[in-house]
Design an enzyme around this catalytic site. Structure first.
Site, PDB file in Angstrom:
ATOM      1  N   LYS A  40      31.419 -13.148  16.128  1.00  0.00           N
ATOM      2  CA  LYS A  40      30.949 -12.547  14.930  1.00  0.00           C
ATOM      3  C   LYS A  40      31.443 -13.449  13.739  1.00  0.00           C
ATOM      4  O   LYS A  40      32.451 -13.776  13.486  1.00  0.00           O
ATOM      5  CB  LYS A  40      31.246 -11.385  14.803  1.00  0.00           C
ATOM      6  CG  LYS A  40      30.587 -10.411  13.618  1.00  0.00           C
ATOM      7  CD  LYS A  40      31.142  -8.812  13.793  1.00  0.00           C
ATOM      8  CE  LYS A  40      30.752  -8.177  12.541  1.00  0.00           C
ATOM      9  NZ  LYS A  40      31.136  -7.173  12.576  1.00  0.00           N
ATOM     10  N   SER A 115      27.633  -3.461  11.553  1.00  0.00           N
ATOM     11  CA  SER A 115      27.126  -4.916  11.359  1.00  0.00           C
ATOM     12  C   SER A 115      27.455  -5.988  12.112  1.00  0.00           C
ATOM     13  O   SER A 115      27.235  -7.348  11.813  1.00  0.00           O
ATOM     14  CB  SER A 115      28.219  -5.246  10.205  1.00  0.00           C
ATOM     15  OG  SER A 115      29.650  -4.970  10.739  1.00  0.00           O
ATOM     16  N   SER A 140      30.808  -0.659  13.934  1.00  0.00           N
ATOM     17  CA  SER A 140      30.041  -1.729  13.758  1.00  0.00           C
ATOM     18  C   SER A 140      29.744  -2.434  15.191  1.00  0.00           C
ATOM     19  O   SER A 140      29.061  -3.705  15.225  1.00  0.00           O
ATOM     20  CB  SER A 140      30.704  -2.868  12.839  1.00  0.00           C
ATOM     21  OG  SER A 140      30.564  -2.456  11.629  1.00  0.00           O
TER      22      SER A 140
END
Lengths: 438, 468
Positions: A40, A115, A140
């Site tokens: 990420k 996210s 997330s």
């Protein structure tokens, strides 16, 4: 090697899960040998651009690897690229990304969740061995795992070192894993968890092999069903209940429980998260790294301009709200109060885990929404989507989202929540469910 | 008019590494931005890590200042934007400082210590083309970013700048004895002062560097405020900066309200528990503090309190030098006398400390023994001190090289004296007529001719012998 990069190129064209793709792929030896690891984009990779989804770090190349990245490299993994995310983690749909916005593999007009949207998207579509490193502050990892029909594991706070993680909220951020199977996430967790001298909040627990919890057996496992979590779309509730029943028919038993503080969790979460975020983001001011402009005016004028241009709207909103919550006169009523509520929520979970091994609930109150629907949402309506994931995240307890069914062709996730340090229990239930649900 | 002063003192703690990372702290010898890492540069993804030695040092200071020490202490983020901030927040201690409610006595008055806590220093700003109010632009050097600081806050108990000076002398001596503070380091001590007169508004003087400037700044400010009052004007509540060039204070900004720093607990660090065991270890490690040392010197070595104070307050190394000498030579009073006047004068004149000079206890004692045995005069001794402070040569060597031995029964002296008498018949006559001063003149001449090596007494003797 070229094969993988070709596949990745095609995936990127169709689904846009990446912000940056590796230029070359190197194979190594170890537990993760031959496995592509995506990271990420709020986790630092040395020499590889890391943006946290924000324009203010558009061309930032970190001079060091995050601890988790180092650990993966040491076990022979290769870093395939950096996945798309809401800027700094601020969002539930990965639509607040200044670069690519990942598209849901089940319907390209819908969000992957957030996210860690890019991570879940790639996990769902990769047709080569791949596990995603993702991160959760308020849900997330679970949210995109649920929307994309993959497995998302958020470990206990303090399991995995945050050294190299670009902070959203330091007391809430956890690095975790997303992949197609429970076995994959257990494997990756075994590699990235463990003590680290560079993060003072990492627990001093010995390294563990989490794959040893992958046992297909839930006999006598006590499942708690928190009633407040089922006040969602009845179709989603039914799909998750069906899942619980399957576990029951395999020897588990369940009981209902009430967690009354649940209704305060969202507010407590957002106040704490935004308060911490507003201090974490102060460092981005056009000096030393990141976006810089022509040096004009005094310092205040300069950094205000940089931040005005570099930050997206949601980032600005959270910085303002977070700063407000910390100001004299409001600090007691908001920030300190939120901390107290958090303690209450933790205590409630602790009580629940005296009676139950795991709690099971729907991961999200909805399935993946369309981008055009998201655009119409008010910020607070967006925040409300986190209602089921924030409480376990506030408490720092481990949780796994596992695919449980479909609604109108879109994945529904089941949330398996365990007590602090009890990833093993959650993994076992998840693994069993994965095997028996067919 | 009655004056009320409170101090906020920031001291660099002399550990090898910074407070939250393992960067070295020897910034004097480094290129700008050489001693940095992602942590003290505030790179995204970096996190602080507490250097335990800093806490050890802070605990020693807290004990020396008679403070109550917290059982659990935390760090907090103090948030504000400034070019010297690597993260635009400073990790400091707000809600729960390491120690509080202490005191330090100065001449029978107790100055209360409100709190003692630990925090990180920001970077160093270099104002190019002017000072803080007039520079064209600013350069930032992060070598100082993350240096551990001790903040000591007093209650506004000072009623004069003299008291401030005494307090700071004593404090600095304590810190130096604890080996926490090195006076030779640039900017190692910074003082903020809050000052008001006759219950008027408080003015804050910020970032006064160095001891000497504190007194100057305070004196100037007191006079400024007194003048305003005399003219019937109001002293405004504001922050001022001390300009060491003009020796005046200059307004920086008006303080209408307290700055709101939006404190939160530092979430990347866990609480520090200060156990009984830890405190016991600290007590064991505590070196002798200045007051005790002064008393001990007076009692055991029998030197005067005045001399003991000078020796101890000059610095720990100076006090240690005294003790080393006293091991080798038993006339302690003599050691003290010569250290306190001539040696100290010489060191100050050369602007070096005893450590930096080349003098050793052995060579110093050798000097005293030479004086005792009459081999050299007091005057010669002073010359020798100047020499060996710079070169480190032993006094015996210097005496040999420069031929400084006392001339007494030497033929040389007889020669010199005879010459002097012969060449100054008139002066001799003056003396014989009754002018005592004339004799001194002759002695002086003899000394001069002997290049100050002559023993004045002996010279006098010889002269009189010849004349009569």
């Amino acid at each position: 090697m070229e094969e993988i990069l070709e596949k990745v190129k095609k995936i990127q064209e169709k689904f846009s899960p990446f912000i940056t793709i590796a230029e070359k792929v190197e194979f190594g030896k170890g537990k993760l040998s031959g496995i592509a690891i995506s990271v990420k984009d709020n986790i630092c990779t040395k020499g590889m651009r890391t943006t946290a989804g924000s324009k203010i770090l558009e061309n930032y190349v970190p001079p060091f690897d995050a601890s988790v990245v180092e650990k993966c490299k040491r076990e022979g993994a290769f870093i395939i690229g950096k996945t798309a995310m809401d800027e700094f983690g601020f969002g539930t749909f990965s639509t607040n990304c200044a670069f690519s916005i990942p598209k849901n593999p089940y319907d390209l007009k819908r969000s992957c969740g957030g996210s860690s949207g890019g991570a879940a998207c790639l996990a769902a579509v990769a047709d080569f061995p791949h596990i995603a490193i993702a991160e959760s502050t308020g849900g997330s990892i679970s949210c995109p795992a649920s929307f994309c029909g993959v497995v998302g594991l958020t470990p206990t706070y303090g399991r995995v070192s945050r050294w190299g993680l670009i902070d959203y909220a330091n007391s809430l951020d956890k690095i975790g894993c997303i992949s197609k199977t429970v076995e994959d996430v257990a494997l990756l967790l075994s590699v990235i968890a463990g003590p680290d001298e560079f993060d003072s909040t990492v627990l001093n627990l010995p390294k563990e092999d989490f794959t040893r919890y992958l046992i297909e057996d839930v006999k006598n496992v006590r499942i708690g069903v928190p009633k407040e979590y089922f006040e969602v779309d009845e179709k989603i509730a039914k799909i998750v209940w069906d899942g619980i029943k399957i576990l029951e028919s395999n020897g588990a038993n369940y009981g209902e429980i009430s967690l009354p503080s649940t209704k305060y969790a969202l507010y407590s979460y957002y106040i704490i998260a935004m308060a911490e975020a507003s201090t974490n983001l102060a460092k981005f001011c056009g000096m030393r790294y990141g976006l810089e402009l022509e040096l004009k005016g005094n310092f205040d004028e300069y950094f205000s301009k940089v931040r005005g241009i570099g930050f997206g709207e949601e980032a600005k909103r959270r910085i303002i709200l977070g700063t407000f919550a910390r100001m004299a006169g409001f600090r007691d009523a908001y920030y300190l109060k939120a901390l107290k509520v958090r303690t209450k929520i933790i205590q409630e979970f602790k009580q629940a885990f005296k009676k139950f091994d795991v709690l099971i609930a729907p991961t999200m109150p909805i399935v993946a929404p369309k981008f055009e629907e998201i655009e119409k949402l008010e910020p607070i309506e967006q925040y409300m989507m986190d209602v089921l994931t924030v409480a376990p995240n506030l408490a720092g307890i481990p949780h796994i989202s596992i695919p449980c069914g479909f609604l109108n062709g879109l994945p529904v996730g089941m949330h398996i929540i365990a007590n602090h340090f009890q990833e093993g229990k959650a993994l076992r239930v998840a693994y069993t469910f994965e095997k028996v649900k067919r | 008019m009655k004056v009320k002063i409170g101090l906020e003192i920031h001291v660099h703690i002399n550990t090898k590494s910074k407070l939250f990372c393992s960067c070295p702290t020897n910034y004097e010898n480094a290129e700008p931005n050489e001693l940095t890492c992602p942590i003290c540069l505030g790179f995204p993804g970096s996190k602080p890590k507490v250097n335990k030695k800093v806490i050890d040092s802070a605990l020693m200071v807290a004990k020396a200042l008679n403070c109550e020490i917290a059982r659990e202490t935390f760090f907090s983020r103090k948030n504000y934007f400034y070019p010297d901030m690597a993260k635009n927040f400073q990790i400091t201690q707000y809600e729960i400082p390491l120690a509080k409610n202490g005191f330090l006595e100065i001449n029978e008055k107790k100055i209360r210590i409100r709190r003692v806590h630990v925090e990180e220093d920001p970077a160093k700003l270099i104002h190019v083309g002017g000072d803080i109010t007039s520079a064209k632009y600013v350069l930032v050097d992060y070598n100082r970013s993350g240096i551990p600081l001790l903040e000591i806050v007093t209650e506004p108990d000072f009623e004069s700048t003299k008291e401030v000076r005494e307090f700071l002398s004593k404090l600095v001596s304590i810190l130096e004895h604890l080996e926490i503070y090195d006076a030779s380091r640039e900017a190692a001590l910074r003082v903020d002062a809050n000052i008001s007169i006759e219950g008027g508004e408080k003015v804050e003087l910020k970032n006064i560097t160095g001891f000497a400037n504190v007194e100057k700044a305070l004196n100037y400010e007191i006079v400024r405020q007194q003048n305003l009052k005399k003219m019937g004007l109001v002293v405004e509540r504001e922050t001022r900066h001390f300009d060491s060039q003009t020796k005046s204070t200059v307004s920086l900004r008006k303080k209408e309200f307290e700055e709101d720093y939006g404190y939160i607990f530092e979430p990347d660090l866990t609480k520090i528990e200060i156990s009984e065991n830890w405190l016991k270890e600290i007590e064991k490690k505590m070196p002798e503090l200045p007051d005790m040392k002064i008393r001990r010197f007076v009692e055991i070595y029998g030197i005067s309190e005045r001399e003991a104070k000078i020796i101890v307050y000059t610095g720990k190394a100076f006090a240690d030098f005294f003790e080393e000498c006293s091991k080798l030579y038993k006339n302690f009073g003599n050691v003290a006398k010569w250290m306190v006047v001539d040696l100290l004068k010489c060191l100050n004149w050369n602007k070096i400390s005893i450590k930096e000079s080349k003098v050793t206890p052995r060579s110093f004692v050798e000097l005293l023994e030479l004086i005792d045995s009459g081999k050299i005069t007091q005057r010669t001794a002073k010359e020798i001190i100047k020499e060996f402070v710079a070169t480190g040569k032993s006094p015996k060597e210097i005496v040999k090289e420069k031929g400084l031995s006392v001339l007494r029964e030497d033929e040389k002296l007889k020669e010199i004296v005879e010459k002097v008498v012969k060449e100054n018949k008139k002066v001799v006559e003056d003396y014989l007529k009754g002018n005592e001063k004339a004799l001194n003149f002759l002695i002086g001449l003899a000394l001069k001719k002997s290049k100050m090596k002559a023993d004045p007494k002996k010279a006098r003797e010889l002269i009189l012998k010849i004349i009569q």
